[in-house]
Write a protein that holds these residues in place. Structure first.
Motif: not given
Length: 347
Positions: A51-54, A106-108, A116-119, A124-127
């Protein structure tokens, strides 16, 4: 790839899964949708592993810890997250493995320090780093306009232009965009000069999120929201309707105590006939003296029906097993035309 997009007002969350292994992850889950996430996992026949929180959300309440506990999953956030008890802290260039899927981190920073974003695959999940037609704001705690510029122009916008963009928020009903579309059409991304971009972000006059303080408090600390506390209390407390209470009062033979848990001034301005005053803030300290019989039936009431629910749950936890809460509060009691009486409370 198994994929579901869950909309909660302007908040967006996602279920992503590997078809071969039936392993799945939930991204940016919102607390009001817990049952829906569980149903979707069952519907797709997947086991949620992560379970991920961006990032640390300021405008909705994260369901990450609650879902992780129920699903025996692991919570995932960036290593800069202030949230306690995160099971897996990740950093730039690392991956979360999900069967045959790889969620690249990706630490953004910029919207928050832990953004962070997840590719994964073609998306890409950009939060809240990159939104459709916008970007995350930088005026909330740990926001930084300069860092956001670097994250966007130095990292995120250098990805494949064909990658589909799935943000954590959208208020216009749009499902997704692409990196290329955002580079070409996103008004904020047209400010390609670093100083211009920073000046623009600092000049935005944005309203504060409705639940800013509470959301940050609970998401950063792992504490409970007021809504959670009320829901937990309501799950262990029976209720009595106003009509039932009125009928019992009119019959003249009440076999219970009406316990008004408001403050003294509200009680003296008007209360249910015969009600006893015991303010919620003094409940634990005075209960033994004021309510010596734990077998007595008690009906708690307050102005709107919320504090009385919490009070009833507290009393039940202390051994008063016959406590119920009034369904509704004094405001609704008055509006229904039920009788009240005023005057000072007994000392």
């Amino acid at each position: 790839m198994i994929f579901e997009r869950i909309v909660t007002g302007g908040c967006l969350s996602y279920l992503v899964g590997c078809e071969k292994s039936c392993a799945a992850a939930l991204i940016d889950p919102e607390v009001s949708q817990v049952d829906r996430y569980l149903a979707l996992a069952t519907q797709h026949g997947v086991r949620v592993h992560f379970v991920i929180d961006t990032h640390t959300h300021a405008d909705h309440f994260s369901a990450a810890r609650q879902l992780a506990d129920r699903l025996e999953a692991r919570t995932v956030m960036h290593r800069n997250s202030p949230a306690p008890g995160v099971d897996m802290r990740v950093d730039d260039g690392e991956m979360v493995v999900l069967g045959s899927l790889r969620l690249s981190v990706l630490h953004t920073p910029g919207h928050t320090a832990d953004s962070m974003c997840l590719v994964v695959g073609d998306r890409v999940f950009t939060g809240d780093t990159l939104l459709i037609g916008g970007t995350g704001r930088t005026d909330l705690p740990s926001g930084d306009a300069a860092a956001l510029y670097d994250s966007l122009f130095g990292k995120l916008l250098k990805l494949d232009p064909a990658l589909m963009v799935f943000p954590a928020h959208d208020y216009k009903g749009r499902e997704h965009s692409t990196i290329g579309d955002e580079i070409a059409n996103n008004p904020r991304l047209q400010r390609r000069d670093r100083a211009d971009f920073i000046a623009m972000m600092k000049s935005l006059d944005l309203s504060m999120p409705t639940h800013l303080t509470e959301a940050l408090r609970t998401n950063m600390s792992g504490g409970k929201t007021v809504a959670q506390m009320l829901a937990e209390a309501a799950a262990v407390v029976p209720f009595m309707s106003m009509a039932e209470l009125r009928a019992r009062i009119d019959a003249g033979t009440p076999d219970f105590i009406v316990l008004d848990v408001r403050e003294r001034d509200a009680y003296e301005a008007g209360h249910i006939p015969g009600a006893k005053l015991l303010p919620r803030g003094q409940l634990e300290l005075r209960v033994n003296a004021e309510l010596p019989d734990p077998t007595r039936r008690i009906v708690t009431c307050c102005e709107f029906g919320r504090i009385s629910t919490l009070a009833a749950a507290t009393l039940r936890s202390m051994g008063f097993r016959r406590v119920v809460a009034l369904d509704g509060g004094m405001k609704a009691w008055r509006e229904a035309g039920h009788p009240t009486e005023g005057g000072p409370a007994p000392q």
